[in-house]
Design a protein around this motif. Structure first.
Motif, mmCIF file in Angstrom:
data_model
loop_
_atom_site.group_PDB
_atom_site.id
_atom_site.type_symbol
_atom_site.label_atom_id
_atom_site.label_comp_id
_atom_site.label_asym_id
_atom_site.label_seq_id
_atom_site.Cartn_x
_atom_site.Cartn_y
_atom_site.Cartn_z
ATOM 1 N N UNK A 1 0.799 -1.234 0.000
ATOM 2 C CA UNK A 1 0.000 0.000 0.000
ATOM 3 C C UNK A 1 0.832 1.285 0.000
ATOM 4 N N UNK A 2 1.906 1.337 0.772
ATOM 5 C CA UNK A 2 2.742 2.554 0.798
ATOM 6 C C UNK A 2 3.412 2.786 -0.557
ATOM 7 N N UNK A 3 3.808 1.713 -1.226
ATOM 8 C CA UNK A 3 4.417 1.838 -2.547
ATOM 9 C C UNK A 3 3.391 2.298 -3.578
ATOM 10 N N UNK A 4 2.183 1.765 -3.492
ATOM 11 C CA UNK A 4 1.113 2.202 -4.402
ATOM 12 C C UNK A 4 0.806 3.672 -4.204
ATOM 13 N N UNK A 5 0.918 4.150 -2.966
ATOM 14 C CA UNK A 5 0.671 5.571 -2.692
ATOM 15 C C UNK A 5 1.693 6.439 -3.424
ATOM 16 N N UNK A 6 2.947 6.001 -3.492
ATOM 17 C CA UNK A 6 3.968 6.750 -4.238
ATOM 18 C C UNK A 6 3.574 6.801 -5.708
ATOM 19 N N UNK A 7 3.216 5.658 -6.290
ATOM 20 C CA UNK A 7 2.833 5.619 -7.702
ATOM 21 C C UNK A 7 1.584 6.470 -7.975
ATOM 22 N N UNK A 8 0.632 6.492 -7.034
ATOM 23 C CA UNK A 8 -0.593 7.285 -7.238
ATOM 24 C C UNK A 8 -0.294 8.778 -7.368
ATOM 25 N N UNK A 9 0.777 9.232 -6.710
ATOM 26 C CA UNK A 9 1.159 10.652 -6.808
ATOM 27 C C UNK A 9 1.842 10.968 -8.147
ATOM 28 N N UNK A 10 2.318 9.960 -8.835
ATOM 29 C CA UNK A 10 3.025 10.159 -10.105
ATOM 30 C C UNK A 10 2.021 10.035 -11.242
ATOM 31 N N UNK A 11 1.223 11.071 -11.423
ATOM 32 C CA UNK A 11 0.080 11.028 -12.337
ATOM 33 C C UNK A 11 0.399 11.410 -13.776
ATOM 34 N N UNK A 12 1.617 11.867 -14.031
ATOM 35 C CA UNK A 12 2.027 12.221 -15.392
ATOM 36 C C UNK A 12 3.486 11.798 -15.582
ATOM 37 N N UNK A 13 3.925 11.633 -16.828
ATOM 38 C CA UNK A 13 5.348 11.369 -17.053
ATOM 39 C C UNK A 13 6.239 12.471 -16.479
ATOM 40 N N UNK A 14 5.770 13.698 -16.467
ATOM 41 C CA UNK A 14 6.554 14.803 -15.890
ATOM 42 C C UNK A 14 6.799 14.575 -14.400
ATOM 43 N N UNK A 15 5.784 14.111 -13.698
ATOM 44 C CA UNK A 15 5.942 13.848 -12.265
ATOM 45 C C UNK A 15 6.852 12.642 -12.020
ATOM 46 N N UNK A 16 6.794 11.658 -12.904
ATOM 47 C CA UNK A 16 7.717 10.521 -12.806
ATOM 48 C C UNK A 16 9.143 11.025 -12.934
ATOM 49 N N UNK A 17 9.399 11.882 -13.931
ATOM 50 C CA UNK A 17 10.751 12.413 -14.122
ATOM 51 C C UNK A 17 11.186 13.249 -12.931
ATOM 52 N N UNK A 18 10.291 14.060 -12.370
ATOM 53 C CA UNK A 18 10.653 14.851 -11.192
ATOM 54 C C UNK A 18 11.038 13.959 -10.018
ATOM 55 N N UNK A 19 10.286 12.843 -9.845
ATOM 56 C CA UNK A 19 10.615 11.890 -8.787
ATOM 57 C C UNK A 19 12.033 11.360 -9.000
ATOM 58 N N UNK A 20 12.341 10.978 -10.240
ATOM 59 C CA UNK A 20 13.673 10.456 -10.553
ATOM 60 C C UNK A 20 14.754 11.524 -10.360
ATOM 61 N N UNK A 21 14.448 12.748 -10.738
ATOM 62 C CA UNK A 21 15.414 13.844 -10.570
ATOM 63 C C UNK A 21 15.761 14.081 -9.106
ATOM 64 N N UNK A 22 14.828 13.796 -8.206
ATOM 65 C CA UNK A 22 15.043 14.030 -6.774
ATOM 66 C C UNK A 22 15.835 12.914 -6.096
ATOM 67 N N UNK A 23 16.094 11.815 -6.798
ATOM 68 C CA UNK A 23 16.850 10.711 -6.211
ATOM 69 C C UNK A 23 18.339 11.035 -6.180
#
Length: 122
Positions: free
Chosen positions: A8-30
Protein backbone atom coordinates in the motif's frame (compact mmCIF):
# COMPACT_ATOMS: atom_id res chain seq x y z
CA UNK A 1 0.83 -3.49 -14.64
CA UNK A 2 -0.95 -4.95 -11.65
CA UNK A 3 -0.81 -2.35 -8.87
CA UNK A 4 -1.49 -5.04 -6.27
CA UNK A 5 2.06 -6.30 -6.81
CA UNK A 6 3.16 -3.41 -4.60
CA UNK A 7 2.53 -2.73 -0.91
CA UNK A 8 0.00 0.00 0.00
CA UNK A 9 2.74 2.55 0.80
CA UNK A 10 4.42 1.84 -2.55
CA UNK A 11 1.11 2.20 -4.40
CA UNK A 12 0.67 5.57 -2.69
CA UNK A 13 3.97 6.75 -4.24
CA UNK A 14 2.83 5.62 -7.70
CA UNK A 15 -0.59 7.29 -7.24
CA UNK A 16 1.16 10.65 -6.81
CA UNK A 17 3.02 10.16 -10.10
CA UNK A 18 0.08 11.03 -12.34
CA UNK A 19 2.03 12.22 -15.39
CA UNK A 20 5.35 11.37 -17.05
CA UNK A 21 6.55 14.80 -15.89
CA UNK A 22 5.94 13.85 -12.26
CA UNK A 23 7.72 10.52 -12.81
CA UNK A 24 10.75 12.41 -14.12
CA UNK A 25 10.65 14.85 -11.19
CA UNK A 26 10.61 11.89 -8.79
CA UNK A 27 13.67 10.46 -10.55
CA UNK A 28 15.41 13.84 -10.57
CA UNK A 29 15.04 14.03 -6.77
CA UNK A 30 16.85 10.71 -6.21
CA UNK A 31 20.49 10.51 -5.21
CA UNK A 32 22.54 9.13 -8.10
CA UNK A 33 23.75 5.61 -7.29
CA UNK A 34 27.49 5.48 -8.02
CA UNK A 35 27.62 1.80 -6.96
CA UNK A 36 30.40 2.53 -4.46
CA UNK A 37 29.71 -0.78 -2.65
CA UNK A 38 29.62 -2.84 -5.86
CA UNK A 39 27.30 -3.27 -8.82
CA UNK A 40 23.57 -2.98 -8.20
CA UNK A 41 20.37 -3.34 -10.16
CA UNK A 42 17.64 -2.15 -7.81
CA UNK A 43 14.01 -2.98 -8.47
CA UNK A 44 11.42 -0.16 -8.51
CA UNK A 45 10.57 -1.18 -4.92
CA UNK A 46 14.20 -0.75 -3.82
CA UNK A 47 14.54 2.56 -5.69
CA UNK A 48 11.55 3.87 -3.70
CA UNK A 49 12.89 2.49 -0.42
CA UNK A 50 16.54 3.53 -0.85
CA UNK A 51 15.79 6.85 -2.66
CA UNK A 52 18.72 6.21 -4.98
CA UNK A 53 19.25 4.78 -8.43
CA UNK A 54 21.45 4.80 -11.47
CA UNK A 55 20.48 4.83 -15.12
CA UNK A 56 19.11 1.26 -15.37
CA UNK A 57 17.43 1.43 -11.97
CA UNK A 58 15.75 4.71 -12.90
CA UNK A 59 14.62 3.29 -16.22
CA UNK A 60 13.08 0.25 -14.50
CA UNK A 61 11.31 2.52 -12.02
CA UNK A 62 10.17 4.81 -14.84
CA UNK A 63 8.80 1.86 -16.82
CA UNK A 64 6.89 0.63 -13.76
CA UNK A 65 5.49 4.10 -13.04
CA UNK A 66 4.51 4.65 -16.69
CA UNK A 67 2.92 1.19 -16.65
CA UNK A 68 0.75 2.31 -13.73
CA UNK A 69 -0.40 5.19 -15.96
CA UNK A 70 -1.44 2.73 -18.67
CA UNK A 71 1.61 3.03 -20.93
CA UNK A 72 3.34 -0.18 -22.00
CA UNK A 73 6.53 -0.52 -19.93
CA UNK A 74 9.17 0.06 -22.62
CA UNK A 75 12.92 0.51 -22.21
CA UNK A 76 15.34 1.90 -24.77
CA UNK A 77 19.03 1.02 -24.38
CA UNK A 78 21.64 3.23 -25.99
CA UNK A 79 24.73 1.04 -26.28
CA UNK A 80 27.99 2.93 -26.05
CA UNK A 81 31.39 2.02 -27.47
CA UNK A 82 33.68 4.18 -25.30
CA UNK A 83 31.26 5.27 -22.59
CA UNK A 84 28.55 3.89 -20.32
CA UNK A 85 25.35 2.65 -21.91
CA UNK A 86 22.25 4.70 -21.17
CA UNK A 87 18.77 3.26 -20.62
CA UNK A 88 15.51 5.20 -20.56
CA UNK A 89 11.84 4.35 -20.12
CA UNK A 90 9.92 5.59 -23.13
CA UNK A 91 6.24 6.17 -23.80
CA UNK A 92 4.10 7.23 -26.71
CA UNK A 93 1.52 9.97 -26.30
CA UNK A 94 -0.53 11.55 -29.10
CA UNK A 95 1.73 10.01 -31.73
CA UNK A 96 4.96 11.29 -30.16
CA UNK A 97 7.64 9.39 -28.25
CA UNK A 98 8.83 10.57 -24.84
CA UNK A 99 6.79 13.71 -24.45
CA UNK A 100 3.73 14.91 -22.63
CA UNK A 101 1.93 18.24 -23.15
CA UNK A 102 5.14 20.21 -22.90
CA UNK A 103 7.59 19.62 -25.79
CA UNK A 104 10.54 19.84 -23.39
CA UNK A 105 9.36 16.90 -21.25
CA UNK A 106 11.88 14.08 -21.63
CA UNK A 107 11.46 10.36 -21.57
CA UNK A 108 11.94 9.15 -18.00
CA UNK A 109 15.54 8.52 -16.98
CA UNK A 110 18.31 9.13 -14.49
CA UNK A 111 21.49 10.41 -16.09
CA UNK A 112 24.93 10.79 -14.61
CA UNK A 113 25.27 13.79 -16.91
CA UNK A 114 22.75 15.81 -18.89
CA UNK A 115 23.67 14.75 -22.43
CA UNK A 116 20.81 12.27 -22.95
CA UNK A 117 18.48 13.22 -20.11
CA UNK A 118 16.30 15.60 -22.14
CA UNK A 119 15.71 13.49 -25.22
CA UNK A 120 12.51 14.09 -27.18
CA UNK A 121 11.46 12.38 -30.38
CA UNK A 122 8.73 13.46 -32.74
Amino acid sequence: MDPHTFAPAERAVFRRLTTPEKVQRFLDDLVYNKESDGETCRSPRRVMRDRTGHCMEGALFGAAALGMLGHPPLLLDFEAVRDDDHVIAIFRERGHWGRWRNPTTPACAIASRSTVRCANWR
